[in-house]
Design a protein around this motif. Structure first.
Motif, PDB file in Angstrom:
ATOM      1  N   ALA A  42      13.103 115.267 144.759  1.00 33.33           N
ATOM      2  CA  ALA A  42      12.259 116.233 145.736  1.00 33.33           C
ATOM      3  C   ALA A  42      11.088 115.649 145.844  1.00 33.33           C
ATOM      4  N   SER A  43      10.263 115.473 144.675  1.00 31.23           N
ATOM      5  CA  SER A  43       8.917 114.746 144.790  1.00 31.23           C
ATOM      6  C   SER A  43       8.943 113.549 145.283  1.00 31.23           C
ATOM      7  N   GLU A  44       9.920 112.723 144.741  1.00 34.90           N
ATOM      8  CA  GLU A  44       9.748 111.217 145.480  1.00 34.90           C
ATOM      9  C   GLU A  44      10.022 111.427 146.861  1.00 34.90           C
ATOM     10  N   GLN A  45      10.888 112.259 147.436  1.00 39.18           N
ATOM     11  CA  GLN A  45      11.123 112.375 148.972  1.00 39.18           C
ATOM     12  C   GLN A  45       9.845 112.831 149.399  1.00 39.18           C
ATOM     13  N   GLU A  46       9.191 113.728 148.939  1.00 33.36           N
ATOM     14  CA  GLU A  46       7.769 114.033 149.390  1.00 33.36           C
ATOM     15  C   GLU A  46       6.865 112.796 149.598  1.00 33.36           C
ATOM     16  N   ARG A  47       6.785 112.154 148.420  1.00 28.37           N
ATOM     17  CA  ARG A  47       5.749 110.743 148.608  1.00 28.37           C
ATOM     18  C   ARG A  47       6.225 109.921 149.346  1.00 28.37           C
ATOM     19  N   LEU A  48       7.579 109.364 149.581  1.00 30.13           N
ATOM     20  CA  LEU A  48       8.072 108.629 150.670  1.00 30.13           C
ATOM     21  C   LEU A  48       7.936 109.339 152.056  1.00 30.13           C
ATOM     22  N   ALA A  49       7.961 110.449 152.299  1.00 25.15           N
ATOM     23  CA  ALA A  49       8.021 111.130 153.630  1.00 25.15           C
ATOM     24  C   ALA A  49       6.522 110.925 153.881  1.00 25.15           C
ATOM     25  N   VAL A  50       5.296 111.051 153.035  1.00 24.97           N
ATOM     26  CA  VAL A  50       4.053 110.703 153.332  1.00 24.97           C
ATOM     27  C   VAL A  50       3.668 109.419 153.464  1.00 24.97           C
ATOM     28  N   ALA A  51       4.205 108.532 152.675  1.00 19.97           N
ATOM     29  CA  ALA A  51       4.026 107.258 152.813  1.00 19.97           C
ATOM     30  C   ALA A  51       4.611 106.561 154.593  1.00 19.97           C
ATOM     31  N   ARG A  52       5.676 107.374 154.688  1.00 19.99           N
ATOM     32  CA  ARG A  52       6.606 106.893 156.030  1.00 19.99           C
ATOM     33  C   ARG A  52       5.474 107.302 157.171  1.00 19.99           C
ATOM     34  N   ASP A  53       5.125 108.667 156.859  1.00 15.99           N
ATOM     35  CA  ASP A  53       4.246 109.126 157.995  1.00 15.99           C
ATOM     36  C   ASP A  53       2.864 108.260 158.250  1.00 15.99           C
ATOM     37  N   GLU A  54       2.329 107.901 157.017  1.00 24.59           N
ATOM     38  CA  GLU A  54       1.247 107.037 157.170  1.00 24.59           C
ATOM     39  C   GLU A  54       1.572 105.700 157.709  1.00 24.59           C
ATOM     40  N   ALA A  55       2.475 104.907 157.457  1.00 26.22           N
ATOM     41  CA  ALA A  55       2.997 103.890 157.887  1.00 26.22           C
ATOM     42  C   ALA A  55       3.115 104.106 159.677  1.00 26.22           C
TER      43      ALA A  55
END
Length: 140
Positions: A42-55
């Protein structure tokens, strides 16, 4: 006989109870491990979602900049060339222009003959691919 039977039955039930308690401990450990892994994911998913949104934000900003640049460049082109480009773009699924790189059209990925390359280079900076008929930017 009844007492012996009950005693054996009690011993059997106690053994089964011990086995069930051991299995319960194993399952509790497995559950704890899976819960920890779930939290990590879940933590990794949140991190990836933030990275995706930034990208995505960066891509959208770049897209807006590119559209503005495209419009600026478009104003500099002749109407005849724009019509040729739009026709080529429609005919080829959105990619109306390619580049000549090392004798290969980047639009159709076909290698041109040395004669075709030579003729294109003699014709100037912009030509037409003899294979796919896209506009072709001819480099040196």
């Amino acid at each position: 006989a009844d007492v012996d039977h009950v005693a054996r039955r009690i011993a059997t039930l106690e053994d089964e109870l011990l086995q069930l308690m051991e299995r319960r401990e194993q399952l509790a450990e497995t559950l704890a491990t899976l819960e920890r892994r779930g939290q990590e994911l879940a933590s990794e998913q949140e991190r990836l979602a933030v990275a995706r949104d930034e990208a995505a934000s960066e891509v959208l900003a770049e897209l807006a900049e590119t559209k503005g640049l495209r419009e600026t460049q478009r104003e500099r082109l002749s109407e005849q060339l724009l019509v040729r480009y739009e026709t080529s773009k429609q005919r080829h699924g959105g990619v109306g222009v390619g580049a000549l790189e090392h004798g290969i059209c980047t639009g159709c990925r076909m290698e041109l003959t040395p004669l075709e390359v030579s003729e294109l280079r003699e014709g100037g900076a912009l030509g037409v691919c003899p294979q796919c008929q896209r506009l072709l930017v001819v480099g040196e």
